[in-house]
Design an enzyme around this catalytic site. Structure first.
Site, short mmCIF file in Angstrom:
data_model
loop_
_atom_site.label_atom_id
_atom_site.label_comp_id
_atom_site.label_asym_id
_atom_site.label_seq_id
_atom_site.Cartn_x
_atom_site.Cartn_y
_atom_site.Cartn_z
CE LYS A 56 -117.92 41.02 3.92
NZ LYS A 56 -117.16 39.82 3.59
CB CYS A 64 -119.84 44.35 -9.54
SG CYS A 64 -121.36 45.03 -8.91
CG MET A 65 -124.00 42.84 -10.30
SD MET A 65 -123.05 41.33 -10.04
CE MET A 65 -124.01 40.14 -10.95
CG MET A 87 -116.57 40.59 -8.74
SD MET A 87 -117.71 41.60 -9.66
CE MET A 87 -119.21 41.21 -8.82
N GLY A 114 -122.60 40.72 -6.32
CA GLY A 114 -121.67 41.16 -5.30
C GLY A 114 -122.32 42.00 -4.22
CD GLN A 115 -122.34 47.26 -5.32
OE1 GLN A 115 -122.32 48.17 -4.52
NE2 GLN A 115 -122.40 47.47 -6.62
S1 SF4 Z 1 -124.80 38.74 3.53
FE1 SF4 Z 1 -122.67 38.34 2.98
S2 SF4 Z 1 -121.48 39.69 4.28
FE2 SF4 Z 1 -123.50 39.52 5.21
S3 SF4 Z 1 -123.35 37.82 6.66
FE3 SF4 Z 1 -124.09 36.98 4.74
S4 SF4 Z 1 -122.28 36.26 3.70
FE4 SF4 Z 1 -121.58 37.69 5.30
#
Ligand code: SF4
Lengths: 78, 775
Positions: free
Chosen positions: B91, B180-181, B364, B401-402
């Site tokens: 990603k 999420c948190m 999560m 998560g975010q």
């Molecule tokens: S912050 Fe998360 S989504 Fe972005 S490169 Fe690193 S592991 Fe991948």
């Protein structure tokens, strides 16, 4: 016009040798993993016969332990 | 970089390559291909590289974006970032590709006679401000709300809080980090009195064991997982995966232990039982640094509107706690957790061995839990009983998560009960906010109002008549969207959505505001390890796209609050951050100055005397500890952390005859949350084009279900049709199905239940009861 991708596994300690050998073949694009002993190889050949020949050529490389095909696509001539 | 994709042939090559990378990832979870990033850089390009954090997950990898003639043409990992040391996940290195998507929101759209009409941004902002003012005049301050994000930048969160709490005077501000948190926050506050992990990612380099609790790090925190795998290979560190589903993380771990959903509560208590029973307790640490408490039990699930709960903590002694644990012997717990006595004892022996360093990771699985706060408390209990905390390689580590759930949602405080420092209920915290914001203290209400789920219930009931959402897509991400979508469609609520792309949420908006994407604005994010990272605007956004912070400021000015928002368009990020820093001054939470953040790839707070504090509460590393103490949990008035007595209680809804399967939902590596960005990145979309429902092969066989067959998943709330997936990405335990939630065409959240942890108010997306049938 087949395009195929493979995972190429080198013999122990031979990753660099395998990268070099594959890089010399013009139909191959090589992408080594940064943190594992495995390379992604994408081949791009004119027809199935050339693809077969190429596969034989790759399999002859000393430092190659295993070549596993992952995907095959046939693209229209462009 | 993306021109190379413009021909069909090169696209096919890219796909072939990605298939091989995906195959490699299933054999070697955490595998990284650094050279991939360099690949598409045009030959002879003269790129200007600018640093920033990744747009996507809470790992907070440093990226370098190469720009040429005003366009982002390449992304690579920042080698100077200690987080990722130059590496990125799939990603990460494709992230900027979505900005060129054809359906990008480039201009404001205002709904007129049922149709969206392109409208100049200034006019759209007038409409938003007037509507907000009119609504307040007609129905009072608490009839308007803002719902923001753990993906909002620090300045965006700050001005949203200042507008709602300081200017208007309502606590109707909450954010998607509630989903999420919130349990992590409530866990930290109840145990330590201070939010966010005490350790940092460098723990990975020191730990002997990593125990992951319901956490598929290979897909959700891939760069950290690859750092763990490196330690596994290099030093023989061990990874133990404790989960309800066999995932890529499980197969890459040294051992995978599966448990029955919800029984993690019991297993954690059984580990504590074993630690005490075997004399593995670190007596002097516990005596010096811990208290024991219990709270209320049978605390409910929040499924009814206007649910209220307040815990009543009560101090207990060690003997009472020990007696409580008698109900959690490994033998008793094995009967309902489906974890063997041997495995429970094995887990306990790892934590109990004084010569082994252990880090626990979770995300999560523990947080999205109707007893999420308790689960967080229980893992802290294990680390406190053994004294394995706040030291390199030893500690509990709640992953976020975010990308800025920590930096923005938690530190700036975009929750209904929060202020940039502290909580609205505390008069001293309100006074500080009033002083810095230059508003009368009486204007900041002392009572929290709506947490996320209740906010959308209030919209459905007609109590909230205006809502503005920023950087989030609640009509895909909320639980039980089958109620909240029709709720938001009602005429009674005026909906403003600011976003980069159209989403199911913008589909119900009265006004859509075109937001700038990540690198089209300057900003700051804060990641899981308390690292604050700054970036400068790198490229111009298209059309009239505008940073969310600036849109909030413009609306505030139009509402007559201009004197409270004296920022300039060019420098507002800098001006806001400098104002915000005042809230956290001091050794316990000092934030690094902007000049430092501009130069370095982030700094960890508390930033004291020009240095990041890597391990909090340990006097060797943390200058905020009181003189003469080795450890000081200074979030609590007496400097002691709390070991909580928290029992096992069942889930809000469990399988029965009519709905015989557990439904578990989650994410996949290719997509970021609701997919609004990553589904517009061709290589990621092609790699994972649609959601699916995973079965255990024996369940599939018993039901005569074949791979790829369409299956209807139905709960008491709604249903969703998806193709079956058997023995592919993951393997749920028998009696459970798993569905990822990234696909807006297969709305699994129509099926989920909006039960939440009564303390944190975080919903449980991991457990409800469903039936499955061929569609
Ligand atoms: S912050 Fe998360 S989504 Fe972005 S490169 Fe690193 S592991 Fe991948």
């Amino acid at each position: 016009m087949p395009i195929k991708s493979y995972l190429a596994h080198p013999h122990d300690g031979k990753k660099q040798h395998l990268i070099n050998a594959l890089s010399e073949i013009k139909e191959c694009e090589v992408m080594p993993a940064t943190n594992q002993d495995v390379l992604v190889v994408v081949t791009d050949t004119l027809d199935d016969a050339s693809e077969d020949l190429l596969q034989v050529k790759i399999e002859k490389i000393d430092s190659l332990k295993l070549l596993a095909m992952v995907s095959g696509f046939n693209s229209p001539k462009i | 970089m993306y021109n190379s994709l413009s021909t069909r042939r090169s696209f096919i090559k890219k796909m072939a390559q990605l298939s091989a990378m995906t195959a490699a990832a299933s054999m070697f979870p955490g595998i990284l291909f650094a050279s991939e990033q360099e690949e598409g850089i045009p030959n002879g390009a003269n790129l200007d590289w600018k640093k920033g954090p990744c747009r996507f997950c809470g790992v907070g990898c440093g990226i370098l974006v190469g720009t040429e003639q005003g366009k982002a043409v390449a992304v690579k990992g920042d080698p100077n970032s200690s987080v990722n040391k130059g590496l990125l996940c799939v990603k990460g290195y494709h992230q900027t590709m979505c900005i060129q998507s054809k359906d990008r929101l480039t201009h404001a759209l205002v709904k007129k006679n049922g149709k969206y009409v392109q409208t100049p941004i200034n006019e759209a902002l007038d409409i938003v401000a007037n509507k907000m003012k009119e609504t307040i005049a007609a129905h009072g301050k608490d009839s308007v709300a803002m719902y923001t994000s753990g993906q909002s930048t620090i300045p965006e969160g700050y001005v949203a809080s200042k507008l709602m709490k300081g200017a208007i005077g309502t606590n109707n501000l909450d954010c998607n980090a509630r989903l999420c948190m919130a349990s992590a926050v409530a866990g930290f506050l109840t145990t330590f009195g201070a939010d966010e992990p005490m350790g940092c990612y460098e723990d990975i380099d020191h730990a002997d064991y990593f125990i992951t609790w319901g956490n598929n790090m290979a897909e959700m925190h891939p760069v950290l997982f690859s750092r763990m795998l490196e330690q596994k290979t290099r030093r023989g560190a061990k990874i133990i995966d404790f989960a309800t589903r066999t995932s890529r993380s499980s197969t890459a771990s040294n051992k995978s232990i599966l448990f029955e959903p919800q029984t993690d509560l019991a297993v954690a208590n059984a580990i504590c039982y074993e630690i005490i029973n075997n004399g593995w307790i670190n007596k002097s640490f516990v005596e010096k640094h811990c208290n024991f408490s219990k709270g209320l039990t049978n605390i409910g699930y929040g499924t009814e509107d206007k649910f209220k709960f307040k815990d009543k903590p009560e101090k207990i002694d060690f003997a009472a706690y020990k007696e409580f644990l008698e109900d959690y012997t490994p033998e008793k717990v094995a009967q309902y957790s489906k974890v063997s006595v041997k495995d429970i004892k094995y887990l306990a022996s790892i934590y109990g061995d004084p010569n082994k360093k252990v880090v626990s990771y979770w995300c999560m699985g523990m947080n999205q839990h109707t007893r999420g706060t308790w689960m967080n408390n229980l893992v802290y209990n294990i680390h406190l009983l053994t004294g394995k905390i706040s030291q390199p390689g030893n500690g509990p580590f709640s992953l976020t998560g975010q990308p800025s759930a920590c930096g923005t949602a938690r530190e700036v405080g975009t929750f209904t009960h929060k202020l940039p420092k502290g909580v609205v209920m505390n008069p001293k915290h309100r006074e500080l906010a009033a002083k810095i914001w230059k508003v009368p203290v009486e204007r900041i209400p002392a009572k929290p109002t709506y947490h996320a789920t209740e906010m959308f219930r209030a919209i459905d009931r007609g109590d909230i008549k205006f809502i503005w959402t920023q950087v989030t897509n609640p009509l895909v991400s909320l639980p039980k969207t089958s109620r909240y979508r029709p709720g938001m469609e009602k005429e009674s609520c005026f909906v403003v959505v600011s976003d980069v792309f159209p989403t199911p949420t913008s589909d119900v908006a009265d006004v859509i505001l075109p937001a700038s994407w990540h690198i089209e604005k300057s900003g700051l994010y804060g990641n899981s390890e308390r690292r604050t990272q700054h970036w400068d605007k790198m490229v111009e956004g298209p059309g009239e796209t505008t940073p969310d912070a600036w849109m909030t400021i413009e609306v505030a000015k139009r509402m007559g609050y201009g004197d409270l928002f004296p920022y300039s368009e060019e420098n507002h990020v800098e001006e806001i951050y400098n104002e915000y820093r005042q809230f956290h001054e001091g050794a316990k939470h000092g934030m690094a100055p902007l000049e430092v953040l501009k130069k370095e790839s982030g700094a960890i707070w508390p930033y004291v005397n020009g240095k990041s504090t890597q391990w909090r509460f340990n006097a060797k590393y943390d200058p905020a500890c009181a003189e003469g103490k080795d450890f000081d949990f200074y979030g609590k008035p007496d400097g002691k952390a709390v070991i909580w007595q928290r029992p096992y209680e069942p889930a809000a809804e469990s399988p029965d005859n009519e709905y015989p399967f557990w439904l578990n939902t989650g994410r996949v590596i290719e997509h970021w949350h609701t997919g609004s960005m990553t589904r517009r990145i061709p290589v990621l979309h092609k790699a994972m084009p649609e959601a699916y429902v995973e079965f255990h092969p024996e369940d599939a066989k018993a039901l005569g279900i074949r791979n790829g067959e369409n299956i209807r998943v139905t709960s008491r709330r709604g249903s969703c049709v998806l193709p079956a997936s058997i023995n592919e990405r993951g393997l749920p335990t028998k009696g459970q199905v798993f569905v990822p939630f990234f696909d807006e065409n297969m709305m699994i959240n129509d099926v989920t239940l909006d039960a939440f942890c009564p303390i944190s108010k975080e919903p449980d997306y991991k457990k409800c009861a469903v039936k499955v049938e061929k569609a």
